[in-house]
Design a protein around this motif. Structure first.
Motif, PDB file in Angstrom:
ATOM      1  N   GLY A 106      14.648  65.991  26.875  1.00 32.88           N
ATOM      2  CA  GLY A 106      14.786  67.340  27.410  1.00 32.88           C
ATOM      3  C   GLY A 106      14.587  68.396  26.343  1.00 32.88           C
ATOM      4  N   VAL A 107      15.082  68.140  25.156  1.00 32.16           N
ATOM      5  CA  VAL A 107      14.917  69.095  24.056  1.00 32.16           C
ATOM      6  C   VAL A 107      13.453  69.164  23.637  1.00 32.16           C
ATOM      7  CG1 VAL A 107      15.535  69.587  21.680  1.00 32.16           C
ATOM      8  CG2 VAL A 107      17.258  68.767  23.258  1.00 32.16           C
TER       9      VAL A 107
ATOM     10  N   PHE B 182      10.371  72.392  31.918  1.00 34.68           N
ATOM     11  CA  PHE B 182       9.035  72.670  31.384  1.00 34.68           C
ATOM     12  C   PHE B 182       8.003  71.599  31.611  1.00 34.68           C
ATOM     13  CE2 PHE B 182       9.533  76.714  29.840  1.00 34.68           C
ATOM     14  CZ  PHE B 182      10.712  76.847  29.157  1.00 34.68           C
TER      15      PHE B 182
ATOM     16  N   VAL C 100      21.870  67.105  28.516  1.00 37.20           N
ATOM     17  CA  VAL C 100      20.772  67.535  27.671  1.00 37.20           C
ATOM     18  C   VAL C 100      19.441  66.983  28.179  1.00 37.20           C
ATOM     19  CG1 VAL C 100      20.668  65.647  26.050  1.00 37.20           C
ATOM     20  CG2 VAL C 100      20.313  67.962  25.243  1.00 37.20           C
TER      21      VAL C 100
ATOM     22  N   VAL D 218       7.911  75.803  25.513  1.00 35.22           N
ATOM     23  CA  VAL D 218       8.073  77.238  25.310  1.00 35.22           C
ATOM     24  C   VAL D 218       6.837  77.884  24.684  1.00 35.22           C
ATOM     25  CG1 VAL D 218       9.342  78.952  24.021  1.00 35.22           C
ATOM     26  CG2 VAL D 218      10.552  77.268  25.338  1.00 35.22           C
TER      27      VAL D 218
ATOM     28  N   LEU E 257       4.563  78.447  27.453  1.00 35.27           N
ATOM     29  CA  LEU E 257       4.984  79.574  28.267  1.00 35.27           C
ATOM     30  C   LEU E 257       4.588  80.889  27.611  1.00 35.27           C
ATOM     31  CD1 LEU E 257       6.667  80.744  30.618  1.00 35.27           C
ATOM     32  CD2 LEU E 257       8.623  80.650  29.139  1.00 35.27           C
ATOM     33  N   VAL E 258       4.819  80.993  26.312  1.00 37.02           N
ATOM     34  CA  VAL E 258       4.496  82.235  25.614  1.00 37.02           C
ATOM     35  C   VAL E 258       2.997  82.518  25.710  1.00 37.02           C
ATOM     36  CG1 VAL E 258       4.423  83.341  23.366  1.00 37.02           C
ATOM     37  CG2 VAL E 258       6.457  82.126  24.065  1.00 37.02           C
TER      38      VAL E 258
ATOM     39  N   VAL F 152      15.836  62.694  19.162  1.00 36.70           N
ATOM     40  CA  VAL F 152      15.867  63.980  19.837  1.00 36.70           C
ATOM     41  C   VAL F 152      15.671  63.702  21.323  1.00 36.70           C
ATOM     42  CG1 VAL F 152      14.747  66.204  20.089  1.00 36.70           C
ATOM     43  CG2 VAL F 152      14.885  65.144  17.846  1.00 36.70           C
TER      44      VAL F 152
ATOM     45  N   ALA G  88      11.387  71.137  26.045  1.00 36.41           N
ATOM     46  CA  ALA G  88      11.642  72.573  25.900  1.00 36.41           C
ATOM     47  C   ALA G  88      10.928  73.124  24.675  1.00 36.41           C
ATOM     48  CB  ALA G  88      13.142  72.832  25.806  1.00 36.41           C
ATOM     49  N   LEU G  89      11.015  72.408  23.567  1.00 31.63           N
ATOM     50  CA  LEU G  89      10.391  72.897  22.342  1.00 31.63           C
ATOM     51  C   LEU G  89       8.876  72.944  22.463  1.00 31.63           C
ATOM     52  CD1 LEU G  89      12.585  71.180  19.631  1.00 31.63           C
ATOM     53  CD2 LEU G  89      12.621  73.537  20.382  1.00 31.63           C
TER      54      LEU G  89
END
Lengths: 328, 362
Positions: free
Chosen positions: A306-307, A255, A179, A314, A317-318, A303, A310-311
């Motif tokens: 890595g999570v 990311f 993870v 993203v 990225l959008v 948490v 990503a959160l």
């Protein structure tokens, strides 16, 4: 004005993230105790927590973050793609697959052993993804690279699953590593990471001028006297080495390399000679900040970093994808 | 599966140019006619035979060998010594495999047509990851008390994720490349959430979830096949519309719009259909990768139609999945590899080879 403050601000961000990482957690350690533990040692619980748990974690986080930030900037330059990142292009997953294979089949022990397998995995992944995406009209466009990277990630995930389902003990060992977490790293890891990081960083930084020329197009770069295949190859190799070291130490983290180069390019002028080091600093700050946030958000549970990346990554990225011109 | 050739296959014009027509015209009555692409119809017939052979072989092979004659006998009479092995253990999962493969092949063809990219698949636009994330969230919060509710949860998750991707990528219209890239990003975020759950839970629950996440036909049968068959039947009229609506999408958007095609609406309709099929298939058997990606390409290579053939993609998907399940079951006895892991492992290199030979990637 902003540009002149960029470097000091970046260094400050890294320092602040590092200090927060030492202080924040399930056991909140006040800053004075942190300083005390670092300078004078001692056996108090606070000092033990700081020195044996958080210091290695902070070191790994900062160096892995710097490596990923640098690798992301290099990949974005090599592929001329604003959406390139070691995770999206499948390098992180390739490196992770290398580590899984090395450990499952007992081919290597310890970090120095399986980092080579991680490197091999990252290089194979990079070659495959680029080869697949470069075919057809339009060359290696952002979409094709992302899709090829996704296909490769799915493939390595399938392979990893086949290897792991045969042994539940290995599954247990891996599900935490997979993870992308910074917890549980031991003190020697950073020292063992450094040679690989140094070589990778040197490769990438040496190509900085070539990368600047590459941004103008292959033909222009060639006309300016740069050897395009060599520049591309060296930068990609350096990025693969950096990714492999980061993944072998901290698991596949995505990311970090995506957002950081964009920010760096906006903050400084002077081409890649400035953007690359700044990306490294910002990457370190970002990963460390994500790790700290991960400790706070679901206290007392954590948490994994890595999570968190990503959160956070993203939405970036959008936003990047929605901006016109980022995608053609 | 219509062809570009003129419907009148007996006209003098064809003879004059020397081109043999590729169309087969069926006239059931003087006022109705049906145009079939000859090669596609032939390929479809062959695929049906191949599927029958694969299913019979899969019913017969395994730890207990059952001859094809005995298989047919058991199916016809519903009793006999092999009833347990064939009738209750193998046949349900084979039928489910064929249905899931068909749904995946169809949805792959639809998504690849809309995105104009052979590397795209429903997994990429977030369906698989959405289904997985919804399932693990339901398991983690205990919201899905009964195991029967899980397929519905995963279908809902897949649909929601795809809708989210569409909304985020929509900006003054839809661009396929934006759609794909947003889908990749959302997929990564959702899989991060899934990984978080895997590290959070205790080992046994994590192992079960991980097995489900791989996509497998183990232990699944009529319960899952029934709803999937119903959905496929309900989608049949939409699929007939889709096979005609897909043709103009091979052109660039400006030309298609000039021809009077409502490009955005058609794309949306095809995407919705593809996502529904993929989400239902994922809900039935877990996320199985690469079937939706490779089946349409394989089918098109054989039929040589300008656009992706729907029926042949479905049949190819069925054959691929049934064959993959057979291999996964019998490769390393007594270990039953989840079919999703096998398709990922084999499908990847095959796709790379396929793309390396000839690409029409835009």
């Amino acid at each position: 004005m902003i540009r002149r403050l960029a470097w000091p601000a970046a260094v400050l961000a890294v320092a602040a993230a590092g200090v927060l990482s030492l202080a924040v957690g399930t056991r909140a350690v006040p800053l004075s105790a942190v300083a005390d533990a670092l300078l004078h040692g001692g056996g108090s619980p606070d000092a033990l927590v700081v020195r044996s748990l958080r210091l290695p974690r902070t070191e790994v986080g900062l160096t892995a973050g710097a490596a990923l930030g640098l690798a992301g900037a290099a990949l974005q330059a090599v592929t001329r793609n604003p959406l390139a990142d070691p995770g999206i292009l499948g390098l992180s997953q390739g490196a992770a697959a290398g580590v899984v294979i090395a450990i499952s089949f007992g081919l290597a022990h310890g970090f120095s052993g399986y980092v080579w397998y991680a490197f091999a995995g990252a290089v194979v992944a990079a070659c495959l993804v680029y080869a697949v995406a470069a075919r057809g009209r339009g060359g290696a466009s952002p979409v094709k690279l992302a899709l090829a990277g996704t296909a490769l990630s799915a493939m390595t995930a399938g392979g990893t699953t086949v290897v792991l389902t045969s042994s539940s003990a290995t599954l247990d060992q891996f599900r935490f590593w997979q993870v992308g977490a910074l917890s549980g790293r031991d003190a020697g890891t950073v020292v063992r990471m450094l040679p690989f990081l140094a070589v990778g960083a040197v490769l990438v930084l040496a190509c900085a001028r070539g990368l600047d020329a590459l941004a103008l197009g292959d033909d222009t770069a060639r006309a300016l006297g740069h050897r395009v295949p060599w520049v591309r190859g060296a930068a990609a190799l350096g990025a693969a080495l950096l990714t492999a070291a980061a993944v072998a130490a901290a698991g596949p983290i995505a990311f970090v390399g995506l957002a950081v180069p964009h920010l760096a390019r906006r903050l400084v002028s002077g081409g890649y000679r400035a953007v690359l080091p700044l990306s490294a600093l910002l990457g370190a700050a970002l990963l460390m900040g994500a790790d700290v946030a991960g400790r706070v958000v679901r206290a007392p549970a954590e948490v994994p970093a890595g999570v968190m990346t990503a959160l956070v990554g993203v939405p970036v990225l959008v936003v990047l994808v929605r901006r016109r011109g980022a995608v053609s | 599966m219509r062809s570009d050739a003129r419907p009148d296959s007996r006209g003098a014009g064809n003879r004059a140019t020397g081109i043999r027509s590729a169309a087969l015209v069926l006239r059931p009555s003087p006022r109705t006619s049906l145009v079939l692409h000859r090669r596609s119809a032939l390929v479809a017939a062959c695929l049906i035979l191949l599927l029958g052979a694969a299913m019979t072989a899969s019913a017969g092979l395994g730890q207990t060998y059952v001859s094809p004659a005995a298989v047919w006998h058991t199916l016809r009479t519903g009793g006999g010594p092999y009833d347990l092995v064939v009738g209750e253990l193998r046949v349900p999962r084979i039928v489910l495999g064929a249905l899931v493969g068909a749904a995946l092949g169809l949805s792959g063809a639809l998504v690849q047509t809309v995105t104009r990219n052979p590397l795209a698949s429903p997994d990429v636009i977030g369906v698989g990851h959405g289904a997985a994330a919804a399932t693990v969230l339901a398991l983690a919060t205990g919201a899905a008390a009964s195991p029967g509710a899980l397929p519905a949860v995963s279908v809902a998750g897949g649909l929601t994720a795809a809708a989210l991707v569409y909304v985020l990528a929509w900006r003054h219209g839809m661009q396929p490349s934006r759609f794909v890239l947003t889908g990749v990003g959302i997929g990564v975020a959702l899989s991060a959430i899934v990984q978080l759950y895997l590290t959070d839970s205790e080992l046994e629950a994590a192992e079960q979830v991980k097995l489900w996440l791989t996509g497998s036909l183990n232990g699944r049968g009529w319960e899952q096949a029934g709803p999937l068959a119903v959905v496929l039947l309900l989608c049949l009229p939409a699929l007939v519309w889709a096979s005609r609506a897909m043709r103009p999408l091979g052109l660039d958007p400006e030309t298609a719009a000039a021809l009077g095609v409502r490009v955005d609406r058609t794309r949306l309709g095809l995407t919705v259909l593809g996502v529904v099929l993929a989400a239902t298939a994922t809900g039935a058997a877990g996320p199985i990768g690469f079937v939706a990606l490779t089946a349409p390409q394989l089918a098109r290579r054989v039929t040589r139609t300008p656009q992706l053939p729907l029926l042949c993609s479905a049949l190819t998907g069925s054959v691929v999945l049934v064959a993959a399940d057979l291999v996964a079951r019998t490769l390393l006895p007594p270990l039953e590899i989840p079919v999703g892991a096998l398709t990922s492992l084999v499908g990847g290199p095959y796709l790379l080879w396929l793309l390396g030979r000839r690409t029409a990637v835009r």
